[in-house]
Design a protein around this motif. Sequence first.
Motif, mmCIF file in Angstrom:
data_model
loop_
_atom_site.group_PDB
_atom_site.id
_atom_site.type_symbol
_atom_site.label_atom_id
_atom_site.label_comp_id
_atom_site.label_asym_id
_atom_site.label_seq_id
_atom_site.Cartn_x
_atom_site.Cartn_y
_atom_site.Cartn_z
ATOM 1 N N VAL A 1 0.894 -1.079 0.325
ATOM 2 C CA VAL A 1 -0.563 0.184 -0.311
ATOM 3 C C VAL A 1 0.835 1.616 -0.047
ATOM 4 O O VAL A 1 1.594 1.301 1.144
ATOM 5 C CB VAL A 1 -0.995 0.070 0.527
ATOM 6 N N ASP A 2 0.530 2.367 -1.009
ATOM 7 C CA ASP A 2 1.503 3.593 -0.940
ATOM 8 C C ASP A 2 0.985 4.207 0.383
ATOM 9 O O ASP A 2 -0.449 4.514 0.107
ATOM 10 C CB ASP A 2 0.868 4.273 -2.365
ATOM 11 N N VAL A 3 1.754 4.558 2.040
ATOM 12 C CA VAL A 3 1.306 5.343 2.638
ATOM 13 C C VAL A 3 0.843 6.584 2.175
ATOM 14 O O VAL A 3 -0.507 6.648 3.315
ATOM 15 C CB VAL A 3 2.706 5.624 3.296
ATOM 16 N N ASP A 4 1.267 7.239 1.779
ATOM 17 C CA ASP A 4 0.626 8.925 0.833
ATOM 18 C C ASP A 4 -0.694 8.336 0.328
ATOM 19 O O ASP A 4 -1.279 9.691 0.460
ATOM 20 C CB ASP A 4 1.566 9.373 -0.110
ATOM 21 N N ILE A 5 -0.971 7.479 -0.510
ATOM 22 C CA ILE A 5 -2.424 7.583 -1.028
ATOM 23 C C ILE A 5 -3.193 6.377 0.477
ATOM 24 O O ILE A 5 -4.423 7.092 0.732
ATOM 25 C CB ILE A 5 -2.481 5.844 -1.703
ATOM 26 N N ALA A 6 -3.243 6.214 0.134
ATOM 27 C CA ALA A 6 -3.684 5.256 1.683
ATOM 28 C C ALA A 6 -4.387 5.735 2.694
ATOM 29 O O ALA A 6 -5.193 5.329 3.294
ATOM 30 C CB ALA A 6 -2.506 3.244 2.486
ATOM 31 N N THR A 7 -2.893 7.163 3.679
ATOM 32 C CA THR A 7 -3.229 7.786 4.821
ATOM 33 C C THR A 7 -4.449 8.644 4.778
ATOM 34 O O THR A 7 -3.937 9.425 3.889
ATOM 35 C CB THR A 7 -2.191 7.831 5.239
ATOM 36 N N ARG A 8 -5.215 8.075 5.755
ATOM 37 C CA ARG A 8 -6.517 9.407 5.986
ATOM 38 C C ARG A 8 -6.931 10.042 7.125
ATOM 39 O O ARG A 8 -6.523 9.118 8.210
ATOM 40 C CB ARG A 8 -8.092 8.927 4.566
ATOM 41 N N ILE A 9 -6.574 10.926 7.504
ATOM 42 C CA ILE A 9 -6.610 11.434 9.171
ATOM 43 C C ILE A 9 -7.839 12.449 9.047
ATOM 44 O O ILE A 9 -7.904 13.293 7.791
ATOM 45 C CB ILE A 9 -5.329 12.114 9.596
#
Length: 289
Positions: free
Chosen positions: A193-201
Motif C-alpha cells: 500500500v502506498d502510504v501517501d495514498i492510503a493515509t487518511r486523518i
Amino acid sequence: MASAANCVVYFSSNTNYLTVSELKNHSLPATFVSRPPNNNTLGKRSVRLLSSTTGINPRAAAPSATAVENDGSFPDTDMVPTPKVIIDQDSDPDATVVEITFGDRLGALLDTMNALKSLGLNVTKANVYLDSSGKHNKFCITKASTGRKVEEPELLEAIRLTIINNLLEFHPESSSQLAMGATFGAEPPKETVDVDIATRIRVHDDGPDRSLLYVETADHPGLLVELVKTITDINVAVESGEFDMEGLLAKAKFHVSYKGKALIKPLQQVLANSLRYYLRRPTTEEASF
C-alpha cells in the motif's frame, strides 16, 4: 459499534519502545521490558518478539484440531477472504472486546484464546455469528491481575500480534492478504500500500469534552503503540477507541481530549500534521545518521 458514554479508558503514555512480553509462567501476568532490536527489525521502534510455549511468534507445530473446524487446507483456486481483527475499547465499559473474521474459515480459536491467557489475560468468549462477510468470533478480554479492561497500548499491541500470528500459523493462506505477512508470514502480500495514498486523518468534535480522531493507514507491527505515542507527545490524552486491522490497512478511532476538553481547531490541525509526518516518514534507524 455503539460507544459507551461512560467509558473512559486512559492509555499509558510510556511508549518510547514497542516492548517485549516475557512469558515464563502462565499463571503470572506478562512483564514488559524495553529492548533494542535483535535480528528482527520492524521499523523505527523495533522489537524481537520472543518465543514461548504460547508466545507471539508463530510456532512450528502443526495446527491442532481446536484451531480450525477442518484440516485448515483449502484449494488454491478458492478466493481467500480478507482477514479482519478489531480491538474495541468502546463497546464494553468493563472489558476489551476483540472480534476476528476470516470468511467462513475460522474455527473455535481455542489456541488463540490460550495464547492470550499466557499474556496474563482472562478471555471470555462472547458469541459467534454469521453474516455476509463470514463468521465473526467475538470475545471479551480483561487483565487477570485486575479483572479490568486492557489499557496499556503495549499490551493491546501484543494482543493484536498474538492474534495475527496465530491466524498466520493456522491459516497460512492468509499471509498474502495481510500486511503482517511481509514480516511474519510465509508469503508476503503481492502488492504494498502506498502510504501517501492510503493515509487518511480526520479530527472533529464529539461533544464539549472530547474529539474523535480517525486514522487510516498501511498496517505494520507496532503501529498502535506508535500512534498513541505520537498523540500523547503533543499532550493530547487518548481516552478510548477502536483499532481495526483489515488486510493491508489499519483503521483507528480514538476519543481524544486536551485538559479535559475537546480539541480546538488549531490543535486538531497540529495533531493531524504530526500524525501525517510520522506515518509518511522513512523508517531508517536514527543511529544510521
